[in-house]
Design a protein around this motif. Structure first.
Motif, PDB file in Angstrom:
ATOM      1  N   PHE A  11       0.811  -1.216   0.000  1.00  0.00           N
ATOM      2  CA  PHE A  11       0.000   0.000   0.000  1.00  0.00           C
ATOM      3  C   PHE A  11       0.844   1.265   0.000  1.00  0.00           C
ATOM      4  CE2 PHE A  11       0.383   1.811   4.231  1.00  0.00           C
ATOM      5  CZ  PHE A  11       0.912   0.776   4.961  1.00  0.00           C
ATOM      6  N   ASP A  12       2.096   1.133   0.415  1.00  0.00           N
ATOM      7  CA  ASP A  12       2.864   2.376   0.486  1.00  0.00           C
ATOM      8  C   ASP A  12       3.796   2.559  -0.699  1.00  0.00           C
ATOM      9  OD1 ASP A  12       5.128   1.021   3.003  1.00  0.00           O
ATOM     10  OD2 ASP A  12       4.281   0.223   1.162  1.00  0.00           O
ATOM     11  N   ARG A  13       3.629   1.728  -1.710  1.00  0.00           N
ATOM     12  CA  ARG A  13       4.491   1.875  -2.883  1.00  0.00           C
ATOM     13  C   ARG A  13       3.725   2.530  -4.003  1.00  0.00           C
ATOM     14  NH1 ARG A  13       7.054  -3.763  -4.361  1.00  0.00           N
ATOM     15  NH2 ARG A  13       7.205  -4.379  -2.189  1.00  0.00           N
ATOM     16  N   LEU A  61      -1.550   6.437  -1.146  1.00  0.00           N
ATOM     17  CA  LEU A  61      -1.389   7.401  -0.068  1.00  0.00           C
ATOM     18  C   LEU A  61      -1.537   8.828  -0.552  1.00  0.00           C
ATOM     19  CD1 LEU A  61       1.481   5.765   1.955  1.00  0.00           C
ATOM     20  CD2 LEU A  61      -0.946   5.757   2.369  1.00  0.00           C
ATOM     21  N   GLY A  62      -1.660   8.989  -1.832  1.00  0.00           N
ATOM     22  CA  GLY A  62      -1.773  10.341  -2.372  1.00  0.00           C
ATOM     23  C   GLY A  62      -3.208  10.655  -2.766  1.00  0.00           C
ATOM     24  N   LEU A 111      -9.761   7.649  -2.059  1.00  0.00           N
ATOM     25  CA  LEU A 111     -11.042   6.927  -2.091  1.00  0.00           C
ATOM     26  C   LEU A 111     -10.789   5.426  -2.127  1.00  0.00           C
ATOM     27  CD1 LEU A 111     -14.087   6.925  -2.350  1.00  0.00           C
ATOM     28  CD2 LEU A 111     -13.827   7.077  -4.796  1.00  0.00           C
ATOM     29  N   VAL A 112      -9.847   5.025  -2.984  1.00  0.00           N
ATOM     30  CA  VAL A 112      -9.538   3.597  -3.062  1.00  0.00           C
ATOM     31  C   VAL A 112      -8.908   3.126  -1.764  1.00  0.00           C
ATOM     32  CG1 VAL A 112      -8.366   1.812  -4.375  1.00  0.00           C
ATOM     33  CG2 VAL A 112      -9.159   3.863  -5.502  1.00  0.00           C
ATOM     34  N   LEU A 113      -8.116   3.994  -1.154  1.00  0.00           N
ATOM     35  CA  LEU A 113      -7.519   3.607   0.122  1.00  0.00           C
ATOM     36  C   LEU A 113      -8.614   3.351   1.141  1.00  0.00           C
ATOM     37  CD1 LEU A 113      -5.048   3.216   1.909  1.00  0.00           C
ATOM     38  CD2 LEU A 113      -5.135   5.631   2.459  1.00  0.00           C
ATOM     39  N   GLY A 114      -9.603   4.226   1.161  1.00  0.00           N
ATOM     40  CA  GLY A 114     -10.721   4.042   2.083  1.00  0.00           C
ATOM     41  C   GLY A 114     -11.416   2.709   1.842  1.00  0.00           C
ATOM     42  N   ARG A 115     -11.658   2.411   0.565  1.00  0.00           N
ATOM     43  CA  ARG A 115     -12.314   1.140   0.256  1.00  0.00           C
ATOM     44  C   ARG A 115     -11.432  -0.035   0.630  1.00  0.00           C
ATOM     45  NH1 ARG A 115     -16.595   1.846  -3.408  1.00  0.00           N
ATOM     46  NH2 ARG A 115     -16.780  -0.406  -3.452  1.00  0.00           N
ATOM     47  N   LEU A 116     -10.131   0.117   0.426  1.00  0.00           N
ATOM     48  CA  LEU A 116      -9.212  -0.969   0.779  1.00  0.00           C
ATOM     49  C   LEU A 116      -9.270  -1.226   2.274  1.00  0.00           C
ATOM     50  CD1 LEU A 116      -6.895  -2.921   0.135  1.00  0.00           C
ATOM     51  CD2 LEU A 116      -5.331  -1.042   0.473  1.00  0.00           C
ATOM     52  N   PHE A 152      -0.708  -1.944  10.152  1.00  0.00           N
ATOM     53  CA  PHE A 152      -1.241  -1.152   9.042  1.00  0.00           C
ATOM     54  C   PHE A 152      -2.031   0.043   9.568  1.00  0.00           C
ATOM     55  CE2 PHE A 152      -2.835  -0.483   4.867  1.00  0.00           C
ATOM     56  CZ  PHE A 152      -4.190  -0.258   4.958  1.00  0.00           C
ATOM     57  N   VAL A 153      -2.899  -0.252  10.525  1.00  0.00           N
ATOM     58  CA  VAL A 153      -3.725   0.825  11.076  1.00  0.00           C
ATOM     59  C   VAL A 153      -2.848   1.865  11.741  1.00  0.00           C
ATOM     60  CG1 VAL A 153      -5.385   1.333  12.888  1.00  0.00           C
ATOM     61  CG2 VAL A 153      -5.779  -0.572  11.367  1.00  0.00           C
ATOM     62  N   TRP A 154      -1.838   1.380  12.449  1.00  0.00           N
ATOM     63  CA  TRP A 154      -0.968   2.315  13.153  1.00  0.00           C
ATOM     64  C   TRP A 154      -0.287   3.272  12.194  1.00  0.00           C
ATOM     65  CZ3 TRP A 154      -1.321   3.678  17.854  1.00  0.00           C
ATOM     66  CH2 TRP A 154      -0.301   4.375  18.478  1.00  0.00           C
ATOM     67  N   ALA A 155       0.121   2.734  11.036  1.00  0.00           N
ATOM     68  CA  ALA A 155       0.828   3.592  10.085  1.00  0.00           C
ATOM     69  C   ALA A 155      -0.093   4.667   9.523  1.00  0.00           C
ATOM     70  CB  ALA A 155       1.375   2.732   8.950  1.00  0.00           C
ATOM     71  N   LEU A 156      -1.362   4.365   9.415  1.00  0.00           N
ATOM     72  CA  LEU A 156      -2.249   5.304   8.723  1.00  0.00           C
ATOM     73  C   LEU A 156      -3.136   6.105   9.653  1.00  0.00           C
ATOM     74  CD1 LEU A 156      -3.508   3.114   5.766  1.00  0.00           C
ATOM     75  CD2 LEU A 156      -2.024   5.075   5.662  1.00  0.00           C
ATOM     76  N   ARG A 157      -2.877   6.008  10.969  1.00  0.00           N
ATOM     77  CA  ARG A 157      -3.924   6.490  11.867  1.00  0.00           C
ATOM     78  C   ARG A 157      -4.188   7.984  11.794  1.00  0.00           C
ATOM     79  NH1 ARG A 157       0.665   6.077  14.490  1.00  0.00           N
ATOM     80  NH2 ARG A 157       1.244   7.511  16.153  1.00  0.00           N
ATOM     81  N   PHE A 158      -3.239   8.770  11.249  1.00  0.00           N
ATOM     82  CA  PHE A 158      -3.499  10.202  11.204  1.00  0.00           C
ATOM     83  C   PHE A 158      -3.961  10.664   9.836  1.00  0.00           C
ATOM     84  CE2 PHE A 158      -2.569  10.806  15.360  1.00  0.00           C
ATOM     85  CZ  PHE A 158      -1.295  10.427  15.730  1.00  0.00           C
TER      86      PHE A 158
END
Lengths: 328, 634
Positions: free
Chosen positions: B505-507, B515-516, B520-525, B552-558
């Motif tokens: 997910f981060d590539r 991540l950019g 929307l797709v990130l949200g669905r993922l 995963f959640v920790w990396a994206l929590r903000f």
């Protein structure tokens, strides 16, 4: 217990292309050979000998573009053909010749078949779709002079003319034109004055084909939907819908009424030919021989009623010939 | 407190002081509840009383002005009354102006629509105050069209601002619209862009309604902006604000007829029919023709029983289907249509044959585009894909998850991959629940996954129910209804569904940056991962999945997008519900403690209401977990 539907009397093969139009010429006295003219998608017009069931000659006059209308002009020696090369060709076929004597450039890129009417000895009127989208042009043949151009009024939005039929009540009356248009309406035109006499919206989809019985002042039209529409012409020259008939499958390419006005045949997109009684549109038969959409149907003009035939040409490159209700 | 008309030289400032003091102490409702109706009556026809009233409010000291003005605005029954009571206070007094034009509209958002109507109507009623109305509209539009405001402010505030904008628009007159047409247009464009960018459907709809209304106002002739969305109560209420009901208004409000004129102009021109044309009215055939000798009777019909509707036969073998779909004979569209419709059932009936060609079929279906107009094409394709995936899970899952991160797919296709994975996972994990069993609230409720982005809401509901059921179980013992158990087929393949999705997910790729922009797709993922986690309960891989998910959640929590944050919180819920408690405590204690403090933060400070609620639920779940483990006898 109704008898099962009949088989074709014979089948003509050898066009090697989809058959778009058929025309019989069997009216001549013996020892004239009865002939059937067929126009195909590969641009050839085949002249079939109905005694031997073989091609007598093949006419190539439309640059390999599909031929979609074939008519004879007073006998089998003069032929008129219309093709997708935007030309109408007049042929001289007497004494074994196969030459184009004249041609008319129609500039029409659609599929609207022209309609011929003999008004006097050696003089014909021909209605054809013209260059401009909604117009129909009437020409006099063989002089090729323009009689008039029938233009619908601005804003009528009829679309392209899809099928035409020129007729006159008897030799002395005015010729009139029935035209079926893309918007599903049938219009009756007064040819000499170039005016609309009556307009009838009888279909939701384009009118694919129509035919008219001038004795009973009744006509029938078919379209790409499931409905056949029968309309009548009253004394005030107004068209009115008489009845409609719903079909099992949608799509009609051609309709023709037998010259004795007893039965009519329709060519369907569902590969079937349907026969109806003309008086009350009673369904009589469904002929299921072809394996692709049937493009055209035509009745023969035999003087002996027992020899009458019906021919149907289809996309499957075959012409089926039937003998139906010949006894009446 | 009752007013006695005193002498003309009476000074009112004392009364103003009293009024102000009472209001600042929070007693606005009581005092103004009595005062306002009385004053309304008195000022109706009497100019002197009007001037007295104005003097009254003008004399209120600045430090109490806010409370008094707010109280009046709340209590006044209509904009015209407010106008009579306050007069041009907002023009004369700086503090009042600030309260009315800035504080109530932009800094607070808890007030009712009626209050907004009063306030903005009041501003529109006097020519001295109208410039303020325009200024207010400009500032509201600025707030509406700023992308950071759309992203970070709560939905309720955005609704409030939208309402205020619509009411302002309804009060504007033609010359005023003319003067600020350009700015209106620009703000509309900006604002629409930000709103449509949002991942929350409610915000998108809000943006669409307001943009349509602005467009309606500024384009009096010519085409008007029209969006497609489903009307619901909220949108209908918003649209009704654009029209002012003329009650006691002095200024003729932008009337209904104006709006209906525009509506009339927008209706398509009915095509004029030729007088001579007749619509199809069948003429009844004459009766007499029956009496005629019917020569048709001579014609005997043939047997027409074979005349049935033409049916195009779909192929019966899967490999034939593949041939038709890869379309060498592109003209045979009837056959193509029939194949698409028949594919799902064929796949399910022939699992062995499907397994031979599963990846190829999956590839074809992923790239299948609508050739002709079939009803429900998207659903047909999706069902076929799910059928293929459930018949041969491992290779097809490998293929689909690898394609999710590949180049040159559209966002729609990537989201389709996610949907298909979820539906297949659901089918594999509880195959018996396809319409047969009744939904029982205690154990697993039957889950219906609709297409579209609303699936997250349904899942939240399901997770909520499950949470409720868990808490109940803890308190009252095991529930009695136990459904027949069957092996969870998802068990062996859960890992293949889950881990490849979480890996890359981060590539960022050239065409796809999770991540950019493609949040929307990130949200669905994220929502997909939550669902997969939930369905993996009682599988072998669940602990490993839990750990990976927590990281995963920790990396994206903000993350700034609230839809993504909602997904992350659903992930935590699924995790807490699916991973057995002992495993959680054994392997993930520190992470859980960190997560707990993060959840506390979210619960207090997150602008989005749904996020806060989910965080609270997660904290409750964690509490239950702890208690449960304490109860278990060691």
């Amino acid at each position: 217990m109704a008898p099962p539907p009949p088989d074709p009397q014979f089948v003509l093969r050898g066009t090697s292309a989809a058959v778009h139009t058929l025309h019989f010429s069997c009216g001549g006295p013996e020892p004239d050979i009865p002939l059937l003219f067929s126009g195909s998608e590969n641009g050839f017009i085949h002249v079939w000998n109905l005694k031997t069931h073989r091609v007598d000659s093949a006419l190539d006059g439309h640059g390999r573009k599909s031929v979609y209308c074939v008519e004879t002009m007073g006998g089998k020696d003069r032929l008129l053909s219309q093709g997708r090369d935007q030309r109408i060709c007049l042929w001289d076929l007497a004494e074994g010749r196969t030459s184009v004597t004249d041609s008319v450039f129609t500039a029409h890129v659609g599929f609207c078949r022209c309609s011929l009417l003999q008004v006097a000895q050696g003089r014909w009127l021909m209605a054809m779709a013209a260059r401009s989208l909604e117009e129909v042009q009437i020409l006099e043949l063989p002089s090729k002079t323009s009689v008039c151009t029938l233009k619908p009024e601005v804003g009528a939005k009829l679309g392209m003319p899809m099928c035409l039929k020129l007729w006159q009540l008897n030799c002395s009356s005015q010729p009139v034109l029935l035209a079926g248009y893309e918007d599903g309406s049938v219009v009756l035109w007064n040819v000499s004055m170039g005016k609309v006499l009556s307009k009838l919206n009888c279909h939701q989809e384009p009118v694919m084909s129509l035919d008219f019985d001038s004795e009973k002042a009744k006509g029938i039209s078919g379209s790409s939907e499931k409905v056949l529409s029968i309309w009548s012409l009253n004394e005030q020259q107004n068209l009115q819908v008489y009845k409609t008939h719903e079909l099992v499958n949608a799509g009609i390419s051609d309709i023709t009424i037998r010259p004795d006005k007893k039965i009519l045949a329709t060519a369907g997109w569902d590969h079937r030919i349907r026969i109806f009684g003309w008086k009350k549109l009673k369904p009589l038969a469904v002929l299921d021989y072809h394996t692709a959409t049937v493009h055209c149907v035509s009745f023969s003009d035999h003087s002996n009623p027992r020899e009458r035939l019906l021919a149907a040409g289809s996309k499957d490159q075959r012409i089926s010939v039937w003998s139906l209700y010949a006894q009446t | 407190v009752c007013f006695i008309p005193g002498g003309l030289d009476c000074s009112i400032s004392f009364v103003s002081h009293v009024l102000g003091k009472v209001c600042i102490h929070g007693r606005q409702k009581e005092i103004l509840g009595v005062l306002v109706p009385r004053l309304t009556e008195l000022t109706q026809s009497d100019c002197i009383w009007q001037r007295m009233c104005w003097r009254l409010v003008e004399c209120v000291p600045d430090r109490w002005m806010e409370a008094v003005v707010l109280g009046f605005v709340q209590q006044a029954p209509g904009a015209d009354v407010l106008s009579r009571l306050l007069g041009n206070l907002v023009v004369k007094n700086k503090k009042a102006q600030f309260v009315v034009t800035q504080k109530i509209l932009l800094l607070q958002y808890g007030h009712t629509t009626a209050l907004l109507q009063n306030l903005l109507g009041y501003l529109s009623l006097d020519s001295l105050r109208r410039p303020l109305l325009l200024r207010v509209l400009q500032e509201l539009l600025e707030a509406w069209s700023s992308s950071s405001a759309v992203k970070h402010s709560p939905a309720e505030q955005q609704l409030y601002i939208s309402k205020a904008i619509l009411i302002c628009l309804s009060h504007l007159k033609e010359p005023e619209i003319d003067s600020c047409r350009q700015e209106l247009m620009m703000s509309m464009m900006e604002g629409t862009k930000c709103h449509l960018d949002s991942s929350l459907p409610q915000l998108r709809r809000l943006g669409m309604v307001v943009a349509e209304s602005i467009s309606l106002k500024i384009n009096t002739e010519g085409p008007v902006l029209k969006f497609e969305y489903e009307d619901d109560d909220e949108t209908r209420e918003l649209k009704s604000l654009l029209v002012q009901t003329p009650s006691l208004f002095v200024v003729p409000s932008l009337p209904d007829d104006d709006r209906s004129e525009k509506a009339g102009a927008a209706l398509p021109l009915v095509p004029e029919s030729n007088e001579k044309s007749h619509t199809a009215a069948p003429v009844v055939p004459d009766e007499e023709s029956d009496a005629e000798l019917d020569s048709d009777d001579d014609l005997l019909p043939y047997d027409m029983s074979e005349d049935k509707e033409l049916e195009v036969k779909a192929p019966v073998y899967i490999r034939d289907c593949i041939e038709v779909l890869t379309g060498s004979k592109s003209e045979d569209v009837d056959k193509w249509e029939a194949t698409v419709k028949a594919l799902e059932s064929l796949v399910r009936k022939n699992p062995a044959a499907t397994r031979e060609v599963s990846v190829e079929l999956a590839k074809i279906l992923l790239h299948l585009e609508e050739k002709t107009c079939i009803e429900g094409f998207v659903e047909l394709r999706q069902r076929a894909q799910v059928a293929v995936l459930t018949t041969d899970p491992i290779p097809v899952a490998k293929y689909l998850t690898s394609q999710f991160y590949s180049l040159n797919y559209s966002l729609r296709q990537r989201m389709d991959i996610l949907d298909v994975l979820v539906l297949a996972a659901q089918e594999l994990s509880c195959p018996k629940f396809h319409g047969k069993t009744k939904p029982s609230g205690a154990q697993k409720p039957s889950i219906q996954l609709p297409l579209g982005s609303d699936s997250s809401k349904d899942w939240r509901r399901i997770v909520d129910e499950r949470i409720k059921s868990k808490t109940r179980r803890f308190n009252t013992g095991r529930s009695h209804v136990e459904l027949a158990s069957c092996p969870n087929q998802f068990n062996s393949v859960a890992g293949y569904f889950f881990f490849p999705l979480i890996q890359h997910f981060d590539r960022p790729l050239t065409t796809f940056d999770l991540l950019g922009e493609d949040h929307l797709v990130l949200g669905r993922l994220v929502h997909t991962l939550a669902i997969l986690m939930y369905l993996a309960v009682n599988t072998v891989a669940v602990t490993a999945m839990g750990k990976a998910l927590l990281e995963f959640v920790w990396a994206l929590r903000f993350h700034t997008d609230s839809y993504v944050r909602q997904g992350l919180l659903s992930c935590i819920s699924s995790l807490l519900l699916s991973v057995p408690a002992e495993q959680i405590l054994a392997d993930m204690t520190e992470e859980l403690l960190e997560t707990q403090s993060w959840l506390g933060d979210v619960m207090e400070k997150d602008p989005d209401g749904d996020c806060r609620r989910l965080a609270l639920q997660n904290l409750l779940l964690m509490e239950n977990l702890k208690k449960k483990l304490e109860v278990v006898p060691s």
